[in-house]
Enzyme design. Structure first.
Site, PDB file in Angstrom:
ATOM      1  N   SER A   1       4.944   7.294  10.239  1.00 12.74           N
ATOM      2  CA  SER A   1       4.998   8.024  11.503  1.00 12.74           C
ATOM      3  C   SER A   1       4.980   7.074  12.700  1.00 12.74           C
ATOM      4  O   SER A   1       4.420   5.971  12.630  1.00 12.74           O
ATOM      5  CB  SER A   1       3.811   8.978  11.592  1.00 12.74           C
ATOM      6  OG  SER A   1       2.616   8.249  11.569  1.00 12.74           O
ATOM      7  N   THR A   2       5.562   7.532  13.794  1.00 12.05           N
ATOM      8  CA  THR A   2       5.585   6.733  15.023  1.00 12.05           C
ATOM      9  C   THR A   2       4.154   6.478  15.510  1.00 12.05           C
ATOM     10  O   THR A   2       3.829   5.386  15.980  1.00 12.05           O
ATOM     11  CB  THR A   2       6.426   7.462  16.091  1.00 12.05           C
ATOM     12  OG1 THR A   2       7.772   7.515  15.585  1.00 12.05           O
ATOM     13  CG2 THR A   2       6.420   6.752  17.418  1.00 12.05           C
TER      14      THR A   2
ATOM     15  N   CYS B   1      13.296  10.600   7.290  1.00  7.59           N
ATOM     16  CA  CYS B   1      13.186  10.136   8.681  1.00  7.59           C
ATOM     17  C   CYS B   1      14.519  10.233   9.409  1.00  7.59           C
ATOM     18  O   CYS B   1      14.565  10.447  10.612  1.00  7.59           O
ATOM     19  CB  CYS B   1      12.659   8.715   8.726  1.00  7.59           C
ATOM     20  SG  CYS B   1      13.476   7.650   7.554  1.00  7.59           S
TER      21      CYS B   1
ATOM     22  N   LYS C   1       0.873  -1.192   0.000  1.00  5.55           N
ATOM     23  CA  LYS C   1       0.000   0.000   0.000  1.00  5.55           C
ATOM     24  C   LYS C   1       0.907   1.237   0.000  1.00  5.55           C
ATOM     25  O   LYS C   1       1.575   1.525   0.997  1.00  5.55           O
ATOM     26  CB  LYS C   1      -0.862  -0.027   1.275  1.00  5.55           C
ATOM     27  CG  LYS C   1      -2.190   0.682   1.200  1.00  5.55           C
ATOM     28  CD  LYS C   1      -2.165   2.167   1.023  1.00  5.55           C
ATOM     29  CE  LYS C   1      -1.896   2.952   2.278  1.00  5.55           C
ATOM     30  NZ  LYS C   1      -1.871   4.418   2.029  1.00  5.55           N
TER      31      LYS C   1
ATOM     32  N   GLU D   1       9.722   0.977  10.696  1.00  6.13           N
ATOM     33  CA  GLU D   1      10.749   2.014  10.506  1.00  6.13           C
ATOM     34  C   GLU D   1      10.024   3.343  10.658  1.00  6.13           C
ATOM     35  O   GLU D   1       9.249   3.736   9.778  1.00  6.13           O
ATOM     36  CB  GLU D   1      11.389   1.847   9.122  1.00  6.13           C
ATOM     37  CG  GLU D   1      12.752   2.493   9.045  1.00  6.13           C
ATOM     38  CD  GLU D   1      12.671   3.914   8.535  1.00  6.13           C
ATOM     39  OE1 GLU D   1      12.530   4.823   9.393  1.00  6.13           O
ATOM     40  OE2 GLU D   1      12.743   4.112   7.324  1.00  6.13           O
TER      41      GLU D   1
ATOM     42  N   VAL E   1       1.298   6.127  13.754  1.00  4.10           N
ATOM     43  CA  VAL E   1       0.639   5.030  13.029  1.00  4.10           C
ATOM     44  C   VAL E   1       1.358   3.705  13.324  1.00  4.10           C
ATOM     45  O   VAL E   1       0.719   2.666  13.467  1.00  4.10           O
ATOM     46  CB  VAL E   1       0.578   5.322  11.508  1.00  4.10           C
ATOM     47  CG1 VAL E   1       0.053   4.124  10.741  1.00  4.10           C
ATOM     48  CG2 VAL E   1      -0.306   6.530  11.237  1.00  4.10           C
ATOM     49  N   GLY E   2       2.686   3.757  13.476  1.00  2.10           N
ATOM     50  CA  GLY E   2       3.438   2.547  13.825  1.00  2.10           C
ATOM     51  C   GLY E   2       2.919   1.935  15.116  1.00  2.10           C
ATOM     52  O   GLY E   2       2.739   0.719  15.220  1.00  2.10           O
TER      53      GLY E   2
ATOM     54  N   GLU F   1       9.388  15.354  15.592  1.00  2.00           N
ATOM     55  CA  GLU F   1       9.801  15.272  14.189  1.00  2.00           C
ATOM     56  C   GLU F   1       8.965  16.259  13.369  1.00  2.00           C
ATOM     57  O   GLU F   1       7.748  16.160  13.321  1.00  2.00           O
ATOM     58  CB  GLU F   1       9.566  13.845  13.672  1.00  2.00           C
ATOM     59  CG  GLU F   1      10.052  13.656  12.265  1.00  2.00           C
ATOM     60  CD  GLU F   1       9.892  12.226  11.764  1.00  2.00           C
ATOM     61  OE1 GLU F   1       8.776  11.663  11.892  1.00  2.00           O
ATOM     62  OE2 GLU F   1      10.863  11.675  11.229  1.00  2.00           O
TER      63      GLU F   1
HETATM   64  P1  NDP Z   1       1.666   8.178   8.097  1.00  2.00           P
HETATM   65  O1  NDP Z   1       2.418   7.391   9.090  1.00  2.00           O
HETATM   66  O2  NDP Z   1       0.220   8.414   8.314  1.00  2.00           O
HETATM   67  O3  NDP Z   1       1.797   7.488   6.642  1.00  2.00           O
HETATM   68  C1  NDP Z   1       2.605   6.396   6.309  1.00  2.00           C
HETATM   69  C2  NDP Z   1       1.789   5.330   5.576  1.00  2.00           C
HETATM   70  O4  NDP Z   1       0.847   4.709   6.467  1.00  2.00           O
HETATM   71  C3  NDP Z   1       0.946   5.869   4.438  1.00  2.00           C
HETATM   72  O5  NDP Z   1       0.893   4.921   3.395  1.00  2.00           O
HETATM   73  C4  NDP Z   1      -0.404   6.038   5.112  1.00  2.00           C
HETATM   74  O6  NDP Z   1      -1.461   6.122   4.192  1.00  2.00           O
HETATM   75  C5  NDP Z   1      -0.483   4.795   5.946  1.00  2.00           C
HETATM   76  N1  NDP Z   1      -1.418   4.839   7.059  1.00  2.00           N
HETATM   77  C6  NDP Z   1      -2.005   5.921   7.654  1.00  2.00           C
HETATM   78  N2  NDP Z   1      -2.800   5.527   8.662  1.00  2.00           N
HETATM   79  C7  NDP Z   1      -2.719   4.177   8.722  1.00  2.00           C
HETATM   80  C8  NDP Z   1      -3.301   3.180   9.571  1.00  2.00           C
HETATM   81  N3  NDP Z   1      -4.108   3.495  10.585  1.00  2.00           N
HETATM   82  N4  NDP Z   1      -2.999   1.889   9.342  1.00  2.00           N
HETATM   83  C9  NDP Z   1      -2.157   1.538   8.350  1.00  2.00           C
HETATM   84  N5  NDP Z   1      -1.592   2.433   7.518  1.00  2.00           N
HETATM   85  C10 NDP Z   1      -1.846   3.729   7.709  1.00  2.00           C
HETATM   86  O7  NDP Z   1       2.393   9.547   7.873  1.00  2.00           O
HETATM   87  P2  NDP Z   1       1.739  10.934   7.398  1.00  2.00           P
HETATM   88  O8  NDP Z   1       1.713  10.916   5.933  1.00  2.00           O
HETATM   89  O9  NDP Z   1       0.434  11.200   8.079  1.00  2.00           O
HETATM   90  O10 NDP Z   1       2.793  11.972   7.952  1.00  2.00           O
HETATM   91  C11 NDP Z   1       2.667  12.468   9.283  1.00  2.00           C
HETATM   92  C12 NDP Z   1       4.004  12.604   9.938  1.00  2.00           C
HETATM   93  O11 NDP Z   1       4.600  11.334  10.022  1.00  2.00           O
HETATM   94  C13 NDP Z   1       5.027  13.440   9.195  1.00  2.00           C
HETATM   95  O12 NDP Z   1       4.918  14.776   9.486  1.00  2.00           O
HETATM   96  C14 NDP Z   1       6.311  12.860   9.680  1.00  2.00           C
HETATM   97  O13 NDP Z   1       6.670  13.464  10.885  1.00  2.00           O
HETATM   98  C15 NDP Z   1       5.989  11.417   9.918  1.00  2.00           C
HETATM   99  N6  NDP Z   1       6.428  10.552   8.803  1.00  2.00           N
HETATM  100  C16 NDP Z   1       7.544   9.836   8.988  1.00  2.00           C
HETATM  101  C17 NDP Z   1       8.008   9.046   7.974  1.00  2.00           C
HETATM  102  C18 NDP Z   1       9.244   8.263   8.142  1.00  2.00           C
HETATM  103  O14 NDP Z   1       9.787   7.776   7.154  1.00  2.00           O
HETATM  104  N7  NDP Z   1       9.714   8.082   9.337  1.00  2.00           N
HETATM  105  C19 NDP Z   1       7.340   8.972   6.679  1.00  2.00           C
HETATM  106  C20 NDP Z   1       6.115   9.720   6.605  1.00  2.00           C
HETATM  107  C21 NDP Z   1       5.719  10.487   7.639  1.00  2.00           C
HETATM  108  P3  NDP Z   1      -1.826   7.551   3.544  1.00  2.00           P
HETATM  109  O15 NDP Z   1      -0.603   8.349   3.458  1.00  2.00           O
HETATM  110  O16 NDP Z   1      -2.281   7.178   2.222  1.00  2.00           O
HETATM  111  O17 NDP Z   1      -2.846   8.134   4.392  1.00  2.00           O
END
Ligand code: NDP
Length: 487
Positions: free
Chosen positions: A245-246, A300, A192, A266, A248-249, A397
């Protein structure tokens, strides 16, 4: 007197050098990729993916729901049981080599689409993201028939079906980081991608078709967070791999608790980038720029906390300001651009909120004077000085081109500040002394630490975090471990 820069005059500048987008044709709309075919979502719903540099719609993409996820997981299971797990490593490796070569052949197209869909400068897509994505497939193709050597004395078998969820900051590269080790080890995949950057993952699905990858080995379900949640909650998965993001993780960890599904995470980071007084300051300044302004700071492992030894603070900050003023912010498709568009309106708003929070907390904001386009999402390169360890801009972050600068006097103080964070993904150190490098690399609790460089990646080198930055490693021999059973 030492001359530090050459003044050329206000009338001098770079002529535009746009990369063209007329050497390929994107479709108006894309389906999900399930069982080797592009299919519409069961609901028929689609969403738009836009170019964050001009807010124009690039294409429509299928919005996958629970039923689509179910079809994809079943297709992956059938492919695992009937084809992929039974295939020899040597044969699997051939498919990975083929995918790597097609990524190279289509590199220009992939780089342009990556920059259009995500906002990153073409120089970065062209020179970093796409070549590294191909390199990950080449590297893992080599492992496919040598897994016995990766884990000597063990019998190695695949885990099964992997559900993989990736973010928007390195869209195709994250596909490669996730898919290449999974397939090399004999697993099948349902992926996804992020809602704002699905296009290169869709082109990757085309590449799998072109490579003749057996149907169902790689499946792609596009959609937003709810689609990701539907994938995580599907009982047919043997393994989940997540980058994002932490927050959602942690939610994913909760959903999987007690299910026996393997998980690697990660997550975010807030890396300390330490500059000692004995460092070569000009090179360190380049390292700082690369550490925080690469990919608009959507990284990240970005060096988002700068720790400068007090005796060189003034010199570092002065040189940093001068270098930042030379950064070109604008059209991601222009080959001169250093800093492209912020990936989405939501992320741009989040970064602006942090800029406000930093000022309200009492820190001093510096932003470059460059002009930015009227349309699209932009943040000028920024940093804060006069920050305290407790400030939110130091602890959280931001994921944008915003640096927090602190000072230190002794190595121990630097280490204490560096480790005063919930994260533990990466770090950096600049010094002339090897012994200091070893003290810092041993003293910082982080998965990756760069010395006299920053943000360097290689498929042979494991990447991953400690603490709230997640667990599990990607890349290198360590990165194979989450995708195999050993007996
Ligand atoms: P998310 O963690 O929401 O997105 C990462 C992925 O997870 C996307 O594919 C997202 O889908 C998906 N996702 C969102 N909610 C769920 C869920 N409940 N269950 C499973 N998968 C889910 O990051 P954001 O895009 O909201 O960014 C927010 C913040 O997160 C940023 O400002 C940054 O600080 C951090 N971030 C960190 C990253 C890293 O590599 N460490 C990468 C991205 C963000 P979709 O995007 O389609 O909603």
């Amino acid at each position: 007197m030492t001359k530090t820069s050459t003044t050329i005059g206000a009338d001098w500048g770079y002529a535009p050098a746009p990369e063209s987008a007329d050497h390929f044709q994107l479709k108006d709309h894309y389906g999900l990729f399930i069982g080797g075919k592009f299919v519409p979502a069961v609901s028929g719903k689609r969403f738009k993916t836009i170019n964050p540099a001009n807010e124009k719609v690039i294409a429509e993409v299928a919005d996958g729901g629970e039923k689509d996820v179910d079809k994809a997981v079943k297709a992956a299971r059938t492919a695992f049981d009937k084809v992929w797990r039974k295939m020899s490593g040597r044969e699997r490796g051939k498919y990975l080599y083929r995918i790597a070569r097609i990524i190279q052949e289509r590199a220009r197209e992939l780089a342009v689409v990556e920059s259009m869909d995500g906002g990153k400068p073409i120089r970065e897509s062209r020179d970093v993201d796409i070549p590294l994505a191909a390199a990950h497939f080449f590297y893992h193709a080599g492992w496919a028939d040598k897994l016995g050597y990766a884990f000597p004395g063990k019998s190695v078998s695949p885990i099964g079906v992997a559900g993989q969820i990736i973010p928007w900051n390195f869209p195709l590269l994250m596909v490669a980081w996730k898919v290449a080790p999974a397939l090399a080890c004999g697993n099948t995949v349902v992926l996804k991608p992020a809602e704002t950057t699905p296009l290169t993952a869709l082109l990757f699905a085309e590449i799998c078709q072109e490579a003749g990858l057996p149907e169902g080995v790689f499946n792609l379900v596009t959609g937003a967070g709810a689609t990701g949640a539907a994938l995580v909650n599907h009982p047919g998965l043997d393994k989940v791999a997540f980058t994002g993001s932490t927050e959602v993780g942690k939610a994913i960890q909760r959903s999987l608790a007690g299910r026996g599904t393997k998980l690697t995470l990660e997550l975010g980071g807030k890396a300390a980038h330490i500059i000692f007084e004995d460092a070569t300051i000009d090179q360190a300044v380049e390292g700082i720029i690369n550490g925080i302004y690469f990919n608009q700071g959507h990284v990240c492992c970005a060096g988002s906390r700068l720790l400068v030894q007090e005796s060189v603070e003034e010199e570092v900050v002065t040189k940093l300001k001068a270098r930042m003023e030379s950064l070109i912010v604008g059209d991601p498709l222009d080959k001169n651009t250093d800093i492209g568009a912020i990936n989405s309106k939501a992320q741009c708003d989040r970064i602006r909120d942090y800029l406000k929070i930093g000022e309200e907390e009492g820190a001093e904001l510096f932003q470059t004077q460059c002009s930015v386009p009227e349309k699209g999402y932009w943040i000028r390169p920024s940093f804060f000085t006069k920050v305290a360890q407790s400030h939110r801009i130091v602890q959280e972050e931001i994921f944008g081109p915003v640096l927090a600068i602190q000072t230190f006097r002794t190595l121990n103080e630097a280490l204490e500040k560096a480790n005063n964070t919930p994260y533990g993904l990466s770090g950096g150190v600049w010094t002339d002394k090897g012994a200091k490098i070893f003290k810092v690399t041993r003293g910082i609790r982080a998965g990756v630490i760069w010395a006299n460089t920053f943000n360097k990646f290689d498929p042979t080198s494991p990447f991953g975090g400690y603490k709230e930055s997640g667990y599990g490693r990607e890349g290198g021999r360590h990165g194979l471990r989450p995708y195999v059973e050993l007996s």
